[in-house]
Design a protein around this motif. Structure first.
Motif, short mmCIF file in Angstrom:
data_model
loop_
_atom_site.label_atom_id
_atom_site.label_comp_id
_atom_site.label_asym_id
_atom_site.label_seq_id
_atom_site.Cartn_x
_atom_site.Cartn_y
_atom_site.Cartn_z
N HIS A 227 0.86 -1.18 0.00
CA HIS A 227 0.00 0.00 0.00
C HIS A 227 0.90 1.24 0.00
O HIS A 227 2.02 1.20 0.53
CB HIS A 227 -0.89 0.01 1.23
N LEU A 228 0.41 2.33 -0.58
CA LEU A 228 1.26 3.50 -0.73
C LEU A 228 0.62 4.75 -0.13
O LEU A 228 -0.57 5.01 -0.29
CB LEU A 228 1.55 3.77 -2.21
N SER A 229 1.46 5.54 0.54
CA SER A 229 1.08 6.87 1.01
C SER A 229 2.30 7.76 0.87
O SER A 229 3.41 7.28 0.61
CB SER A 229 0.59 6.83 2.46
N ALA A 230 2.10 9.08 1.03
CA ALA A 230 3.21 10.00 0.85
C ALA A 230 2.93 11.31 1.57
O ALA A 230 1.78 11.62 1.91
CB ALA A 230 3.46 10.28 -0.64
N ILE A 231 4.01 12.07 1.79
CA ILE A 231 3.92 13.40 2.38
C ILE A 231 4.59 14.40 1.42
O ILE A 231 5.67 14.12 0.90
CB ILE A 231 4.62 13.48 3.75
N THR A 232 3.95 15.55 1.20
CA THR A 232 4.51 16.55 0.30
C THR A 232 4.25 17.95 0.84
O THR A 232 3.32 18.17 1.62
CB THR A 232 3.88 16.43 -1.11
N ASN A 233 5.07 18.92 0.39
CA ASN A 233 4.78 20.32 0.71
C ASN A 233 3.89 20.96 -0.35
O ASN A 233 3.51 22.13 -0.22
CB ASN A 233 6.08 21.12 0.91
N ALA A 234 3.58 20.22 -1.41
CA ALA A 234 2.63 20.60 -2.47
C ALA A 234 3.13 21.68 -3.41
O ALA A 234 2.44 22.03 -4.37
CB ALA A 234 1.28 21.02 -1.87
N SER A 235 4.31 22.23 -3.20
CA SER A 235 4.77 23.37 -3.99
C SER A 235 5.07 23.01 -5.45
O SER A 235 5.07 23.90 -6.31
CB SER A 235 6.01 23.98 -3.35
N LEU A 236 5.33 21.73 -5.72
CA LEU A 236 5.69 21.32 -7.08
C LEU A 236 4.54 20.64 -7.82
O LEU A 236 4.71 20.24 -8.97
CB LEU A 236 6.89 20.36 -7.02
N LEU A 237 3.41 20.54 -7.19
CA LEU A 237 2.31 19.80 -7.80
C LEU A 237 1.75 20.54 -9.02
O LEU A 237 1.72 21.75 -9.10
CB LEU A 237 1.19 19.58 -6.78
N ASP A 238 1.32 19.71 -9.98
CA ASP A 238 0.60 20.20 -11.16
C ASP A 238 -0.45 19.15 -11.50
O ASP A 238 -0.62 18.18 -10.76
CB ASP A 238 1.56 20.46 -12.33
N GLN A 239 -1.15 19.33 -12.61
CA GLN A 239 -2.22 18.41 -12.92
C GLN A 239 -1.72 16.98 -13.14
O GLN A 239 -2.34 16.01 -12.71
CB GLN A 239 -2.99 18.87 -14.16
N HIS A 240 -0.55 16.86 -13.76
CA HIS A 240 0.02 15.53 -13.99
C HIS A 240 0.32 14.82 -12.68
O HIS A 240 -0.03 13.64 -12.50
CB HIS A 240 1.29 15.64 -14.83
N LEU A 241 0.94 15.52 -11.74
CA LEU A 241 1.28 14.90 -10.46
C LEU A 241 0.03 14.66 -9.61
O LEU A 241 -0.05 13.66 -8.88
CB LEU A 241 2.27 15.78 -9.71
N ASN A 242 -0.96 15.54 -9.72
CA ASN A 242 -2.21 15.30 -9.02
C ASN A 242 -2.85 14.00 -9.49
O ASN A 242 -3.38 13.21 -8.70
CB ASN A 242 -3.18 16.46 -9.24
N ASN A 243 -2.81 13.77 -10.81
CA ASN A 243 -3.36 12.53 -11.36
C ASN A 243 -2.57 11.32 -10.88
O ASN A 243 -3.15 10.26 -10.58
CB ASN A 243 -3.35 12.58 -12.89
N LEU A 244 -1.24 11.47 -10.81
CA LEU A 244 -0.40 10.37 -10.32
C LEU A 244 -0.75 10.02 -8.88
O LEU A 244 -0.88 8.85 -8.52
CB LEU A 244 1.08 10.76 -10.45
N ILE A 245 -0.90 11.04 -8.04
CA ILE A 245 -1.26 10.82 -6.63
C ILE A 245 -2.62 10.12 -6.55
O ILE A 245 -2.78 9.13 -5.83
CB ILE A 245 -1.31 12.17 -5.88
N ALA A 246 -3.59 10.63 -7.27
CA ALA A 246 -4.94 10.08 -7.22
C ALA A 246 -4.98 8.63 -7.70
O ALA A 246 -5.77 7.82 -7.21
CB ALA A 246 -5.88 10.94 -8.06
N THR A 247 -4.12 8.29 -8.63
CA THR A 247 -4.10 6.95 -9.21
C THR A 247 -3.42 5.93 -8.32
O THR A 247 -3.87 4.78 -8.20
CB THR A 247 -3.41 6.97 -10.59
#
Length: 284
Positions: free
Chosen positions: A88-108
């Motif tokens: 199972h996968l989880s992660a921690i981020t400061n969100a400063s580098l997120l974009d739509q592509h990375l949001n989709n990767l996280i959601a997937t």
């Protein structure tokens, strides 16, 4: 409790400079493992044995940094290798580098995504070092990213992590929590391992918790003792490590060199404290 959680700090690199950050490890002459796919496979083969060794059914791999999204290609490789081993996968981020592509990767790929939020105030975030050279953490953008991720995966668990320190101990984050509605809010008393300048007292920490008592149902708070030896952590070079507070860090030998069984015996880790924390806070 069927799932064991392992925290892998995949990189020390970060675009923020938080003063209290404990993500500083001794071994700069070596390349971090995430950049070498063969070593990533070997490490994950070893840590995949942890549930059997510790009497759990499954493993949750929590990916932390530094900032994990500085290296998206290497991160994707880790994700694919972990999922191939049914982690199972989880992660921690400061969100400063997120974009739509990375949001989709996280959601997937992730079941839980955590965001580090210490303050809603630009001056406070700047004082802490929760900023790039250009600007402090952008709360509005973080909210937008969270909304985007939830649109793609309504079932994903959103977690907020807050480190209470000298600069933010008097603040109120309730409006943000009310807007974002996380399933979990972890509130830590700043752990003075490498830098004691922003340390606070137990009383100041409790005052912060009391100020946010309306969110008690989702809060998991941890003082310095509760944090110590209750997490099993791997550093960017593939070693188990534990903080010894005044003593700095304890390290094992590299896991892929000596094997997970031997490496685990080389560091202090309290399965009792780990289990107590997860039972008290239902996995928070």
């Amino acid at each position: 409790m069927d799932t064991f959680t392992l925290n892998w700090h995949i990189t020390e690199a970060c675009n923020f400079q938080c003063q209290y950050c404990f993500a500083k490890w001794q071994k700069r002459e070596q390349k971090e493992l995430l950049h070498t796919p063969a070593k990533v496979r070997l490490l994950l083969d070893e840590v995949a044995q942890l549930p059997v060794l510790l009497n759990f059914k499954t493993l949750r791999l929590n990916l932390v940094g530094g900032e994990i999204f500085l290296y998206p290609r290497d991160l994707l490789n880790i994700i694919q290798e972990a999922k191939a081993r049914k982690m199972h996968l989880s992660a921690i981020t400061n969100a400063s580098l997120l974009d739509q592509h990375l949001n989709n990767l996280i959601a997937t790929h992730f079941e839980t995504i955590g965001f580090s939020v210490d303050s809603l105030n630009t001056a406070t975030n700047t004082a802490i070092g929760r900023c790039t050279k250009k600007q402090a953490m952008d709360v509005a953008k973080m909210k937008a990213h969270i909304a985007s991720i939830r649109t793609h995966n309504p079932k994903i668990q959103v977690k907020i992590n807050t480190v209470v320190n000298l600069h933010n101990q008097g603040e109120y984050l309730g409006d943000f929590i009310q807007d974002v509605k996380p399933s979990k809010w972890k509130i830590f008393k700043m752990l003075p391992i490498l830098d004691k300048r922003l340390a606070i007292s137990d009383g100041e920490f409790q005052a912060f918790l009391d100020r946010h008592q309306q969110f008690a149902s989702i809060i998991s708070s941890e003082n310095n003792d509760e944090m110590t030896q209750s997490y099993l952590m791997v550093d960017p070079f593939g070693r188990f490590f534990q903080n010894g507070q005044e003593q700095g860090y304890f390290y094992s030998e590299p896991i892929i060199k000596v094997g997970v069984c031997k490496a685990l015996k080389q560091i202090p880790f309290s399965l009792e404290k780990f289990s107590r924390r997860y039972l008290m806070h239902a996995g928070l």
